[in-house]
Design a protein around this motif. Structure first.
Motif, PDB file in Angstrom:
ATOM      1  N   ILE A 196      -9.398   3.014  -5.032  1.00  0.00           N
ATOM      2  CA  ILE A 196      -9.120   4.412  -5.354  1.00  0.00           C
ATOM      3  C   ILE A 196      -9.052   4.523  -6.875  1.00  0.00           C
TER       4      ILE A 196
ATOM      5  N   ALA B  47       0.836  -1.211   0.000  1.00  0.00           N
ATOM      6  CA  ALA B  47       0.000   0.000   0.000  1.00  0.00           C
ATOM      7  C   ALA B  47       0.866   1.254   0.000  1.00  0.00           C
ATOM      8  N   GLN B  48       1.914   1.240   0.793  1.00  0.00           N
ATOM      9  CA  GLN B  48       2.807   2.399   0.857  1.00  0.00           C
ATOM     10  C   GLN B  48       3.452   2.665  -0.503  1.00  0.00           C
TER      11      GLN B  48
ATOM     12  N   TYR C 282      -6.751   1.591  -8.097  1.00  0.00           N
ATOM     13  CA  TYR C 282      -5.801   0.994  -7.163  1.00  0.00           C
ATOM     14  C   TYR C 282      -6.600   0.306  -6.061  1.00  0.00           C
TER      15      TYR C 282
ATOM     16  N   LEU D 279       1.045   7.764  -6.284  1.00  0.00           N
ATOM     17  CA  LEU D 279      -0.104   8.647  -6.468  1.00  0.00           C
ATOM     18  C   LEU D 279       0.199  10.110  -6.161  1.00  0.00           C
TER      19      LEU D 279
ATOM     20  N   PHE E 252      -6.652  -1.715  -2.338  1.00  0.00           N
ATOM     21  CA  PHE E 252      -5.968  -1.885  -1.062  1.00  0.00           C
ATOM     22  C   PHE E 252      -6.734  -2.911  -0.238  1.00  0.00           C
TER      23      PHE E 252
ATOM     24  N   THR F 148      -8.264   7.279  -9.983  1.00  0.00           N
ATOM     25  CA  THR F 148      -7.711   8.603 -10.297  1.00  0.00           C
ATOM     26  C   THR F 148      -8.466   9.205 -11.476  1.00  0.00           C
TER      27      THR F 148
ATOM     28  N   LEU G 117       0.769   4.145  -2.810  1.00  0.00           N
ATOM     29  CA  LEU G 117       0.455   5.523  -2.449  1.00  0.00           C
ATOM     30  C   LEU G 117       1.552   6.492  -2.896  1.00  0.00           C
ATOM     31  N   GLU G 118       2.796   6.061  -2.851  1.00  0.00           N
ATOM     32  CA  GLU G 118       3.895   6.915  -3.298  1.00  0.00           C
ATOM     33  C   GLU G 118       3.795   7.227  -4.795  1.00  0.00           C
TER      34      GLU G 118
END
Length: 73
Positions: free
Chosen positions: A51, A27-28, A59, A34, A61, A53, A31-32
């Protein structure tokens, strides 16, 4: 045949903490990627958070949902 069954059983035995940690790292990393993008939608499903965009990318999670004593609004 029994050796193969034992191998398969070992594969499905997953440590919950290790799975949670792996999902957090994944997940980290997502997120980076994004940073600087615009989120068009966020949905909470039964087993995941989705999520989307403005570019149309989605994405997923997993591993962050659980039971809560508080009712959802």
């Amino acid at each position: 045949m029994n050796d193969r069954i034992d191998e398969l059983l070992e594969l499905i035995e997953v440590e919950p903490d290790a799975l949670r940690e792996a999902e957090f790292v994944q997940a980290q990393a997502i997120l980076e990627t994004l940073v600087g993008k615009t989120v068009a939608a966020a949905e909470i499903e039964d087993t995941r958070i989705v999520i989307t965009t403005t570019e149309g990318n989605r994405y997923f999670f997993y591993g962050f949902l659980g039971e809560s004593s508080e009712p959802r609004a």
